[in-house]
Write a protein that holds these residues in place. Structure first.
Motif, PDB file in Angstrom:
ATOM      1  N   GLY A   1      19.276 -34.621  -0.314  1.00 38.20           N
ATOM      2  CA  GLY A   1      18.633 -35.817   0.207  1.00 38.20           C
ATOM      3  C   GLY A   1      17.133 -35.883   0.027  1.00 38.20           C
ATOM      4  N   LEU A   2      16.540 -34.906  -0.679  1.00 34.90           N
ATOM      5  CA  LEU A   2      15.078 -34.852  -0.770  1.00 34.90           C
ATOM      6  C   LEU A   2      14.497 -36.062  -1.495  1.00 34.90           C
ATOM      7  CD1 LEU A   2      12.424 -33.430  -0.304  1.00 34.90           C
ATOM      8  CD2 LEU A   2      12.831 -32.070  -2.363  1.00 34.90           C
ATOM      9  N   SER A   3      15.062 -36.457  -2.632  1.00 33.95           N
ATOM     10  CA  SER A   3      14.498 -37.589  -3.377  1.00 33.95           C
ATOM     11  C   SER A   3      14.657 -38.893  -2.612  1.00 33.95           C
ATOM     12  CB  SER A   3      15.139 -37.695  -4.765  1.00 33.95           C
ATOM     13  OG  SER A   3      16.542 -37.865  -4.671  1.00 33.95           O
ATOM     14  N   ALA A   4      15.797 -39.049  -1.896  1.00 37.64           N
ATOM     15  CA  ALA A   4      15.979 -40.253  -1.074  1.00 37.64           C
ATOM     16  C   ALA A   4      14.983 -40.263   0.076  1.00 37.64           C
ATOM     17  CB  ALA A   4      17.404 -40.306  -0.539  1.00 37.64           C
ATOM     18  N   ARG A   5      14.726 -39.096   0.666  1.00 36.35           N
ATOM     19  CA  ARG A   5      13.748 -39.004   1.747  1.00 36.35           C
ATOM     20  C   ARG A   5      12.352 -39.337   1.239  1.00 36.35           C
ATOM     21  NH1 ARG A   5      14.829 -39.199   6.868  1.00 36.35           N
ATOM     22  NH2 ARG A   5      16.541 -37.709   6.584  1.00 36.35           N
ATOM     23  N   ARG A   6      12.013 -38.864   0.058  1.00 37.04           N
ATOM     24  CA  ARG A   6      10.707 -39.178  -0.520  1.00 37.04           C
ATOM     25  C   ARG A   6      10.553 -40.676  -0.773  1.00 37.04           C
ATOM     26  NH1 ARG A   6      10.833 -34.452  -5.089  1.00 37.04           N
ATOM     27  NH2 ARG A   6       9.864 -32.768  -3.889  1.00 37.04           N
ATOM     28  N   GLU A   7      11.604 -41.294  -1.306  1.00 35.74           N
ATOM     29  CA  GLU A   7      11.551 -42.715  -1.588  1.00 35.74           C
ATOM     30  C   GLU A   7      11.415 -43.513  -0.300  1.00 35.74           C
ATOM     31  OE1 GLU A   7      11.521 -46.280  -3.779  1.00 35.74           O
ATOM     32  OE2 GLU A   7      11.131 -44.181  -4.308  1.00 35.74           O
ATOM     33  N   TYR A   8      12.108 -43.075   0.740  1.00 30.15           N
ATOM     34  CA  TYR A   8      11.973 -43.733   2.038  1.00 30.15           C
ATOM     35  C   TYR A   8      10.527 -43.656   2.534  1.00 30.15           C
ATOM     36  CZ  TYR A   8      11.949 -44.125   7.108  1.00 30.15           C
ATOM     37  OH  TYR A   8      11.621 -44.445   8.397  1.00 30.15           O
ATOM     38  N   GLU A   9       9.943 -42.468   2.481  1.00 25.51           N
ATOM     39  CA  GLU A   9       8.568 -42.302   2.949  1.00 25.51           C
ATOM     40  C   GLU A   9       7.608 -43.147   2.120  1.00 25.51           C
ATOM     41  OE1 GLU A   9       7.622 -40.909   5.582  1.00 25.51           O
ATOM     42  OE2 GLU A   9       9.364 -39.730   6.184  1.00 25.51           O
ATOM     43  N   ARG A  10       7.828 -43.216   0.810  1.00 24.28           N
ATOM     44  CA  ARG A  10       6.956 -44.025  -0.065  1.00 24.28           C
ATOM     45  C   ARG A  10       7.038 -45.497   0.304  1.00 24.28           C
ATOM     46  NH1 ARG A  10       6.912 -47.256  -4.299  1.00 24.28           N
ATOM     47  NH2 ARG A  10       9.185 -47.383  -4.367  1.00 24.28           N
ATOM     48  N   ARG A  11       8.264 -45.995   0.482  1.00 24.88           N
ATOM     49  CA  ARG A  11       8.446 -47.404   0.829  1.00 24.88           C
ATOM     50  C   ARG A  11       7.911 -47.716   2.222  1.00 24.88           C
ATOM     51  NH1 ARG A  11      13.183 -50.392  -1.850  1.00 24.88           N
ATOM     52  NH2 ARG A  11      13.452 -49.318  -3.842  1.00 24.88           N
ATOM     53  N   ARG A  12       8.140 -46.808   3.153  1.00 25.07           N
ATOM     54  CA  ARG A  12       7.632 -47.022   4.501  1.00 25.07           C
ATOM     55  C   ARG A  12       6.117 -47.115   4.509  1.00 25.07           C
ATOM     56  NH1 ARG A  12       5.429 -43.982   8.304  1.00 25.07           N
ATOM     57  NH2 ARG A  12       5.661 -42.130   7.001  1.00 25.07           N
ATOM     58  N   ALA A  13       5.464 -46.188   3.782  1.00 22.48           N
ATOM     59  CA  ALA A  13       3.999 -46.201   3.712  1.00 22.48           C
ATOM     60  C   ALA A  13       3.496 -47.498   3.064  1.00 22.48           C
ATOM     61  CB  ALA A  13       3.510 -44.984   2.933  1.00 22.48           C
ATOM     62  N   LYS A  14       4.197 -47.952   2.038  1.00 22.32           N
ATOM     63  CA  LYS A  14       3.802 -49.190   1.359  1.00 22.32           C
ATOM     64  C   LYS A  14       3.967 -50.391   2.281  1.00 22.32           C
ATOM     65  CE  LYS A  14       4.622 -51.751  -2.939  1.00 22.32           C
ATOM     66  NZ  LYS A  14       5.443 -51.801  -4.177  1.00 22.32           N
ATOM     67  N   ASP A  15       5.061 -50.437   3.047  1.00 18.08           N
ATOM     68  CA  ASP A  15       5.291 -51.530   3.995  1.00 18.08           C
ATOM     69  C   ASP A  15       4.209 -51.545   5.075  1.00 18.08           C
ATOM     70  OD1 ASP A  15       7.555 -52.139   2.569  1.00 18.08           O
ATOM     71  OD2 ASP A  15       8.937 -51.159   3.965  1.00 18.08           O
ATOM     72  N   GLU A  16       3.876 -50.363   5.595  1.00 23.54           N
ATOM     73  CA  GLU A  16       2.862 -50.281   6.640  1.00 23.54           C
ATOM     74  C   GLU A  16       1.489 -50.686   6.112  1.00 23.54           C
ATOM     75  OE1 GLU A  16       2.842 -46.539   8.586  1.00 23.54           O
ATOM     76  OE2 GLU A  16       4.861 -46.764   9.438  1.00 23.54           O
ATOM     77  N   GLU A  17       1.167 -50.269   4.903  1.00 23.99           N
ATOM     78  CA  GLU A  17      -0.118 -50.621   4.310  1.00 23.99           C
ATOM     79  C   GLU A  17      -0.233 -52.133   4.113  1.00 23.99           C
ATOM     80  OE1 GLU A  17      -3.890 -50.384   2.892  1.00 23.99           O
ATOM     81  OE2 GLU A  17      -2.690 -48.881   3.945  1.00 23.99           O
ATOM     82  N   ARG A  18       0.882 -52.748   3.722  1.00 28.61           N
ATOM     83  CA  ARG A  18       0.884 -54.202   3.541  1.00 28.61           C
ATOM     84  C   ARG A  18       0.607 -54.909   4.865  1.00 28.61           C
ATOM     85  NH1 ARG A  18       5.608 -54.532   1.769  1.00 28.61           N
ATOM     86  NH2 ARG A  18       5.124 -54.282  -0.445  1.00 28.61           N
ATOM     87  N   LEU A  19       1.195 -54.420   5.957  1.00 26.82           N
ATOM     88  CA  LEU A  19       0.969 -55.007   7.272  1.00 26.82           C
ATOM     89  C   LEU A  19      -0.477 -54.807   7.730  1.00 26.82           C
ATOM     90  CD1 LEU A  19       4.233 -54.015   9.192  1.00 26.82           C
ATOM     91  CD2 LEU A  19       3.479 -56.328   8.630  1.00 26.82           C
ATOM     92  N   ARG A  20      -1.022 -53.636   7.479  1.00 29.87           N
ATOM     93  CA  ARG A  20      -2.398 -53.357   7.887  1.00 29.87           C
ATOM     94  C   ARG A  20      -3.387 -54.256   7.147  1.00 29.87           C
ATOM     95  NH1 ARG A  20      -2.582 -48.783  11.017  1.00 29.87           N
ATOM     96  NH2 ARG A  20      -0.747 -47.410  10.890  1.00 29.87           N
ATOM     97  N   GLN A  21      -3.122 -54.476   5.871  1.00 28.35           N
ATOM     98  CA  GLN A  21      -4.005 -55.355   5.100  1.00 28.35           C
ATOM     99  C   GLN A  21      -3.901 -56.801   5.578  1.00 28.35           C
ATOM    100  OE1 GLN A  21      -3.096 -54.802   0.949  1.00 28.35           O
ATOM    101  NE2 GLN A  21      -4.037 -52.765   0.865  1.00 28.35           N
TER     102      GLN A  21
END
Length: 289
Positions: free
Chosen positions: A84-104
């Motif tokens: 599950g490591l690559s799926a976990r990484r992709e989740y973290e990447r997408r989550r960070a991108k979603d949060e950054e979009r909200l902050r902006q």
């Protein structure tokens, strides 16, 4: 996703002691860790482990439902891979991108917007998938012996795609795709006398037939590496609504089943495959993702 605790972990600079904001699973023993539980976050693998678990070795979960007389083998995690490591990484990447979009978008109120907003379903799906792979990976690791070897999260050369799990047994190789879907899996056959017969895989009302196509492609890729050795494809639904009796089925040579059933088939396999040699060959071609 985790909350840092100020005190450093005694396990080293690369590991941090944290409180979990979401449920997780110990990568060593497979224990489910609830929200707010303290755990050790390993930066190298981007996974967590129990505070009580030892470091420096890759532990395996005990076989609770499938037992074997074969001695357990301990394999380095960097070679075996992390389920599950690559799926976990992709989740973290997408989550960070979603949060950054909200902050902006919200500026000074960005932190509040992040705290109040729900995760996008397309982002959450990666975390759901990662948990399914981790749980199945822990069960497969409990089977490891001289006659069963397991590889997790293997990169398909030249692509960003991966194979969730590969099991090498004395009877042959298993290519395993783990899915964490709700609903009852079933095989639906359409057509017949007047039109071509078509087999569909449904989970609840969800048409999952394309998953079979994906497994068959992965099986072909592994066959190119192992030659004439038997290769079996499997779709393993981790939390589906399986019936008490029966339920497993085969479609286009792909076995559709649940973790306990899969584990039973793996340990019952007998044959003349040199597990150690084939494992090394497969691991060298399909690197950890």
């Amino acid at each position: 996703m985790v909350d840092l605790i100020d005190e450093p972990s005694p396990d080293g600079d690369s590991d941090k002691r944290m409180k979990l904001r979401y449920p997780a699973m110990c990568r060593l023993c497979g224990t489910e860790l609830p929200v707010r539980a303290e755990a050790i976050y390993e930066r190298a693998t981007k996974t967590v482990r129990c505070i009580a678990c030892p470091t420096g070795v890759e532990a395996v979960a005990p076989a609770t439902e499938v037992e074997t007389d074969e001695p357990s083998a301990v394999v380095p995690v960097e070679d075996t891979g992390v389920a599950g490591l690559s799926a976990r990484r992709e989740y973290e990447r997408r989550r960070a991108k979603d949060e950054e979009r909200l902050r902006q978008k919200w500026g000074k109120l960005g932190g509040i917007a992040v705290a109040l907003s729900e995760e996008k379903q397309s982002t959450k799906a990666w975390a759901t998938g990662a948990v399914g792979e981790e749980r199945l990976g822990a069960r497969l690791d409990s089977l490891v012996s001289e006659s069963v070897a397991v590889l997790h999260d293997r990169r398909i050369p030249g692509t960003k795609a991966n194979i969730d799990h590969i099991a090498i047994t004395a009877a042959g190789i298993w290519v395993i795709d783990a899915k964490r879907y709700k609903g009852r899996p079933e095989l639906k056959i359409e057509g017949g006398i007047l039109r071509p017969k078509v087999e569909k895989v449904l989970v609840g009302r969800r048409d999952c037939t394309k998953l079979v196509d994906g497994v068959l492609k992965q099986v072909d890729l592994v066959r190119e590496v192992v030659g004439d050795l038997p290769v079996t494809g499997s779709l393993c639904f981790v939390e589906a609504d399986w019936p008490l009796i029966g339920g497993a089925f085969t479609t286009r040579a792909v076995q559709v089943l649940w973790p306990k059933r899969l584990a039973k088939l793996l340990v019952e396999d007998e044959g003349s495959v040199d597990v150690a040699v084939v494992r090394a060959t497969v691991a060298s071609h399909f690197k950890p993702a």
